[in-house]
Design a protein around this motif. Structure first.
Motif, PDB file in Angstrom:
ATOM      1  N   THR A   3       0.831  -1.196   0.000  1.00  0.00           N
ATOM      2  CA  THR A   3       0.000   0.000   0.000  1.00  0.00           C
ATOM      3  C   THR A   3       0.862   1.241   0.000  1.00  0.00           C
ATOM      4  OG1 THR A   3      -0.058   0.024   2.394  1.00  0.00           O
ATOM      5  CG2 THR A   3      -1.811  -1.169   1.285  1.00  0.00           C
ATOM      6  N   TRP A  35      -8.669  -4.370   6.671  1.00  0.00           N
ATOM      7  CA  TRP A  35      -8.209  -3.099   6.107  1.00  0.00           C
ATOM      8  C   TRP A  35      -6.990  -2.581   6.868  1.00  0.00           C
ATOM      9  CZ3 TRP A  35     -10.707  -0.736   1.920  1.00  0.00           C
ATOM     10  CH2 TRP A  35     -10.153   0.477   1.507  1.00  0.00           C
ATOM     11  N   ASP A  42      -4.567   4.379   7.780  1.00  0.00           N
ATOM     12  CA  ASP A  42      -5.882   4.926   7.482  1.00  0.00           C
ATOM     13  C   ASP A  42      -6.703   5.114   8.759  1.00  0.00           C
ATOM     14  OD1 ASP A  42      -5.368   5.048   4.822  1.00  0.00           O
ATOM     15  OD2 ASP A  42      -6.613   3.342   4.250  1.00  0.00           O
ATOM     16  N   LEU A  44     -10.145   4.635  10.416  1.00  0.00           N
ATOM     17  CA  LEU A  44     -11.337   3.813  10.213  1.00  0.00           C
ATOM     18  C   LEU A  44     -12.411   4.181  11.219  1.00  0.00           C
ATOM     19  CD1 LEU A  44      -9.696   0.288   9.680  1.00  0.00           C
ATOM     20  CD2 LEU A  44     -10.085   2.114   8.007  1.00  0.00           C
ATOM     21  N   ALA A 373     -11.327  -7.415   2.565  1.00  0.00           N
ATOM     22  CA  ALA A 373     -11.079  -6.020   2.935  1.00  0.00           C
ATOM     23  C   ALA A 373      -9.616  -5.661   2.775  1.00  0.00           C
ATOM     24  CB  ALA A 373     -11.534  -5.780   4.372  1.00  0.00           C
ATOM     25  N   ALA A 377      -8.170  -2.827   0.283  1.00  0.00           N
ATOM     26  CA  ALA A 377      -7.327  -1.717   0.746  1.00  0.00           C
ATOM     27  C   ALA A 377      -6.078  -1.584  -0.119  1.00  0.00           C
ATOM     28  CB  ALA A 377      -6.944  -1.925   2.205  1.00  0.00           C
TER      29      ALA A 377
END
Length: 387
Positions: A3, A35, A42, A44, A373, A377
């Protein structure tokens, strides 16, 4: 593929439950785990939802920081079950749901009998909530095992539903065939002064090819002959009620929860509201969506029916207002999703990695949500990192 850590997203996770499998909170946490493993930076926000069916009591009670209470009631097939109701605003608002006391999940698939399943336990649950003398009673429909038009609820509240011999009719939709007279006054007196608001997750009428028996009877154990019988019995009930100047059959939502929607609105004077709208309003979902970069919703099945009052449709419509993309995850994905896309659903994906038996899918649902998930992501950050 890794990511892109330089792009931090605010992701709102707003799923419904996976019926007979995972509660909405469990679904939300599984998505969040997956995720977070792939995109730990991130932000959430998990907002478990319901559309009036299973999980509505918990979602609304926890959102309003209320208290859950447990009581033993009569299950749909006559066995005792533990059911929950909620109290919020210092007891001024009570919350109940049909699924808690009379839900499909209360009965193993092999034991379901649409002809005899009764909603009497939901009536008992209402009575327990009324002991606290609330000013408002919120009632969630959906997920019921019954097709009795709410007759069991009326009986629990004290109404007299009698056969030609003056005896109480048997429970279930089958018993409606024996109905000869009804005295509704005791049930109306029980709810006098209480504002009854009903969260409804479908728009089906009570009778006919789109009615309670035809559409939902088969999943409750009814074969084609029994569907016809149940529809006929509900029609008989509606005609007797009509003789007392009440309508339980002519409006959208009257077929919800095996006809309970028609009964609570037509006899008890309830206000029928789209369940997902009521829940989203209560949990203040809009305030979260207004600040989101992405929304993930989920339900056990996302298909053509999901566009009509279900959680994915409600979330997608509200997120569209703010131009936020919405991704749906489901154990089972239908082919006709055009209406959902028009409402605002960006894309939908099945979490099931390969063909499998239903019980296996239930068992692996949390793990499959987490895996999907995580992959999602990685995809989202890969694309956003190249912009």
């Amino acid at each position: 593929m890794s990511t892109n850590k330089s792009c931090t997203l605010r992701v709102v996770i707003a799923p419904d439950s996976f019926k007979e499998c995972l509660a909405a909170e469990q679904v939300a946490q599984a998505i969040a785990r997956g995720w977070r493993l792939a995109a730990p930076d991130d932000q959430l926000v998990t907002v478990p939802l319901a559309d009036g069916g299973e999980g509505t009591t918990r979602a609304l009670t926890e959102a309003r920081q209320g208290q859950l209470h447990t009581v033993k009631v009569t299950g749909p097939m006559g066995e005792p079950v533990s059911a929950h109701y909620g109290l919020v605003n210092e007891g001024e608002i009570a919350i109940v749901e049909v699924a808690e006391a009379s839900g499909l999940h209360c009965v193993p698939a092999s034991s379901r009998n649409a002809l005899t399943a009764s909603s009497v336990g939901t009536g008992e649950l209402i009575l327990a909530a009324l002991e606290h003398k609330p000013k408002t009673l919120i009632m969630g429909l959906g997920g019921s095992a019954t097709t009795d038009g709410g007759a069991g609820i009326l009986q629990a509240l004290g109404a007299r539903l009698l056969d030609h011999g003056g005896h109480p009719i048997p429970g279930g939709g089958n018993g409606l065939a024996e109905l000869a007279s009804l005295d509704l006054a005791p049930a109306l007196e029980r709810l006098a002064g209480v504002n009854l608001v009903v969260a409804c997750d479908v728009n089906n009428p009570l009778l006919g090819p789109n009615g309670a028996a035809a559409v939902f009877g088969p999943q409750k154990g009814a074969d084609s002959r029994q569907v016809v019988e149940l529809d006929r019995n509900l029609g008989h009930f509606a005609r007797l009620v009509e003789q007392q100047g009440m309508d339980i059959a002519s409006f959208p939502g009257s077929g919800a929860a095996g006809g309970i929607g028609g009964m609570v609105a037509g006899i008890l004077g309830a206000e029928l509201r789209p369940g997902i709208e009521l829940v989203m309003e209560t949990v203040e979902l809009e305030s979260h969506l207004a600040q989101a970069d992405l929304v993930i919703t989920a339900e056990g099945a996302i298909d053509s029916q999901s566009a009509y009052g279900k959680t994915p449709a409600g979330v997608a419509s509200l997120a569209k207002k703010y131009g936020v993309p919405v991704i749906g995850l489901a154990g089972k994905l239908g082919a006709e999703l055009g209406e959902l896309h028009r409402l605002g659903l960006s894309a939908a994906f099945s979490i099931t990695p390969a063909p499998m038996e239903l019980q296996e899918a239930y068992t692996q649902a949390a793990d499959n949500l987490e895996t999907t998930a995580g992959q999602l992501a990685r995809l989202v950050h890969s694309v956003s990192g190249r912009r």
